[in-house]
Design a protein around this motif. Sequence first.
Motif, PDB file in Angstrom:
ATOM      1  N   LEU A 237      82.556  39.032  14.767  1.00  0.00           N
ATOM      2  CA  LEU A 237      83.687  39.140  15.692  1.00  0.00           C
ATOM      3  C   LEU A 237      83.227  39.607  17.067  1.00  0.00           C
ATOM      4  O   LEU A 237      83.671  39.083  18.102  1.00  0.00           O
ATOM      5  CB  LEU A 237      84.730  40.108  15.123  1.00  0.00           C
ATOM      6  N   GLU A 238      82.320  40.553  17.094  1.00  0.00           N
ATOM      7  CA  GLU A 238      81.818  41.055  18.380  1.00  0.00           C
ATOM      8  C   GLU A 238      80.998  39.984  19.099  1.00  0.00           C
ATOM      9  O   GLU A 238      81.091  39.832  20.323  1.00  0.00           O
ATOM     10  CB  GLU A 238      80.979  42.317  18.152  1.00  0.00           C
TER      11      GLU A 238
ATOM     12  N   GLY B 206      93.999  37.445  11.040  1.00  0.00           N
ATOM     13  CA  GLY B 206      93.985  38.169  12.304  1.00  0.00           C
ATOM     14  C   GLY B 206      92.736  38.956  12.605  1.00  0.00           C
ATOM     15  O   GLY B 206      92.763  39.807  13.511  1.00  0.00           O
ATOM     16  N   SER B 207      91.625  38.705  11.923  1.00  0.00           N
ATOM     17  CA  SER B 207      90.435  39.531  12.157  1.00  0.00           C
ATOM     18  C   SER B 207      89.984  39.475  13.610  1.00  0.00           C
ATOM     19  O   SER B 207      89.746  40.509  14.235  1.00  0.00           O
ATOM     20  CB  SER B 207      89.298  39.103  11.218  1.00  0.00           C
ATOM     21  N   LEU B 208      89.867  38.270  14.185  1.00  0.00           N
ATOM     22  CA  LEU B 208      89.437  38.162  15.580  1.00  0.00           C
ATOM     23  C   LEU B 208      90.539  38.609  16.531  1.00  0.00           C
ATOM     24  O   LEU B 208      90.281  39.322  17.512  1.00  0.00           O
ATOM     25  CB  LEU B 208      89.019  36.724  15.898  1.00  0.00           C
TER      26      LEU B 208
ATOM     27  N   ALA C  56      89.761  41.638  19.072  1.00  0.00           N
ATOM     28  CA  ALA C  56      89.766  41.400  20.522  1.00  0.00           C
ATOM     29  C   ALA C  56      90.779  42.290  21.235  1.00  0.00           C
ATOM     30  O   ALA C  56      90.507  42.833  22.313  1.00  0.00           O
ATOM     31  CB  ALA C  56      90.058  39.930  20.800  1.00  0.00           C
ATOM     32  N   ALA C  57      91.949  42.446  20.630  1.00  0.00           N
ATOM     33  CA  ALA C  57      92.980  43.281  21.253  1.00  0.00           C
ATOM     34  C   ALA C  57      92.607  44.756  21.197  1.00  0.00           C
ATOM     35  O   ALA C  57      92.711  45.481  22.201  1.00  0.00           O
ATOM     36  CB  ALA C  57      94.314  43.043  20.554  1.00  0.00           C
ATOM     37  N   GLN C  58      92.159  45.214  20.032  1.00  0.00           N
ATOM     38  CA  GLN C  58      91.920  46.637  19.827  1.00  0.00           C
ATOM     39  C   GLN C  58      90.653  47.129  20.530  1.00  0.00           C
ATOM     40  O   GLN C  58      90.625  48.235  21.079  1.00  0.00           O
ATOM     41  CB  GLN C  58      91.822  46.925  18.323  1.00  0.00           C
ATOM     42  N   HIS C  59      89.598  46.313  20.535  1.00  0.00           N
ATOM     43  CA  HIS C  59      88.303  46.776  21.059  1.00  0.00           C
ATOM     44  C   HIS C  59      87.974  46.245  22.448  1.00  0.00           C
ATOM     45  O   HIS C  59      87.061  46.772  23.107  1.00  0.00           O
ATOM     46  CB  HIS C  59      87.184  46.405  20.086  1.00  0.00           C
ATOM     47  N   HIS C  60      88.711  45.208  22.904  1.00  0.00           N
ATOM     48  CA  HIS C  60      88.408  44.644  24.217  1.00  0.00           C
ATOM     49  C   HIS C  60      89.630  44.599  25.132  1.00  0.00           C
ATOM     50  O   HIS C  60      89.509  44.123  26.266  1.00  0.00           O
ATOM     51  CB  HIS C  60      87.822  43.231  24.054  1.00  0.00           C
ATOM     52  N   GLY C  61      90.770  45.092  24.665  1.00  0.00           N
ATOM     53  CA  GLY C  61      91.957  45.128  25.504  1.00  0.00           C
ATOM     54  C   GLY C  61      92.463  43.760  25.915  1.00  0.00           C
ATOM     55  O   GLY C  61      93.053  43.591  26.983  1.00  0.00           O
ATOM     56  N   VAL C  62      92.270  42.762  25.069  1.00  0.00           N
ATOM     57  CA  VAL C  62      92.633  41.387  25.386  1.00  0.00           C
ATOM     58  C   VAL C  62      94.061  41.092  24.925  1.00  0.00           C
ATOM     59  O   VAL C  62      94.508  41.563  23.881  1.00  0.00           O
ATOM     60  CB  VAL C  62      91.641  40.413  24.695  1.00  0.00           C
TER      61      VAL C  62
END
Length: 449
Positions: free
Chosen positions: A201-202, A224-226, A230-236
């Motif tokens: 995912l990273e 919903g893994s990606l 993306a939302a939780q760790h990259h603020g996307v």
Amino acid sequence: MTTTADRPPAKPAARRTPTGAAQRLEPLAERLLGGQLPVRVRMWDGSEAGPEDAPTVHVRSRRALRRLLWEPGELGLAEAYITGDIDLAEDLGDGLRAMRRAVSERGLTPPAPSLADRLRAAGTALRLGAVGPRPPVPAARAGLRGALHSKARDRAAISHHYDLSNAFYALLLDETMAYSCGYWTSDAPGYGPADAQRDKLELICRKLGLRPGARLLDIGCGWGSLTLHAAQHHGVRVTAVTLAAEQAAYVRGQVATRGLEELVEVLNIDYRDIAGRPETRGAYDAVSTIEMGEHVGDAEYPAFTRILHDSLRPQGRVLVQQMSRGAKAPGGGAFIESYIAPDMHMRPVGETVGLLEGSGLEVRDVEALREHYVLTVDAWRRTLEERWPDFVALVGEETARVWRLYLVGGALAFEERRMGVDQILCVRPDRAGNAAMPATRREWYGADR
């Protein structure tokens, strides 16, 4: 007068070789296979035939032969295994691997059965008491109706596989609920499937160049893994799309639990409906589709790649992670198409690259992950075996055996290079041809490559 002493000694009675079901079946099987049996066969009456050092196939009932009469080939064998009419004495993976090796070493090339072969098979089955009506089809078999890749049929196909139940996939997968190839970056003790999925995912987020506030369209989001990463760790800000109702419900629950409502929108729609949403045209900085393109269909794939292109802003990136296969079995074979992924279509990776380029995207990187999928599927298979009673209690013996056969066969297909999986990174250049891509892969891997 002839005395007893004058009579010639009596000849010992000839020893009769016992003829069981295995001995009756062996000549026919070898004719149909084009050579000697690659396995040892143990029949329901205890008789055996075939090499003693080969994997042992247990034919537990006459119904197994009846299945093969009605459904010759891979599907009949698979259904006999699913119903327990056929089993292997060895670990299924070890047994199948040894069988394939024996077939290869002996150069077995089954000829097309002649009319005489068919009559001989019917006669042998009749003598063995295996002739009768068609056995019931296992309930786990997909029964799709309607035009190929119509929206209704695609919804049914996706539901067949992905709506088995969230509880089933929660039991099979790790806590990331990622149902796709992991990225195994370490062989250290304690490094496991969840670590490989997080590393995958990273890696995807880095390849897509995701930054806080960026917009991501995740087509075929699964559980919903990606999307969540993306939302939780990259603020996307993510628009997550799935056709499976169970998946959509799960992702929405996770979004609420993690407090990501401001960042994530979940759409339970067909991917083709994206094109009818004006607000999505050219709106996204990045698009991801992780092992969803296999379900699109051959004729529909060019339109799919156009949706990927049109959803991106200029200089936006798209990452396609997708399985590949040669042209001989684009759907994966009779068993996969009937029980696991009906209407699935795969192609060589080069053809997929050509289709992506045909939509106006520029392909910038292709990374093969075939060996990573062997490790991923093996991890799922171990979980299935370790929790076998729980799986049987949840979905029943037949469905559990379907998944055992699927996971074992899948791991072998990747191991033997009959299937592959690749990450294909593309960009939509602007009108001047600017792609705004990094000069090296340093941002993705942490090193200058």
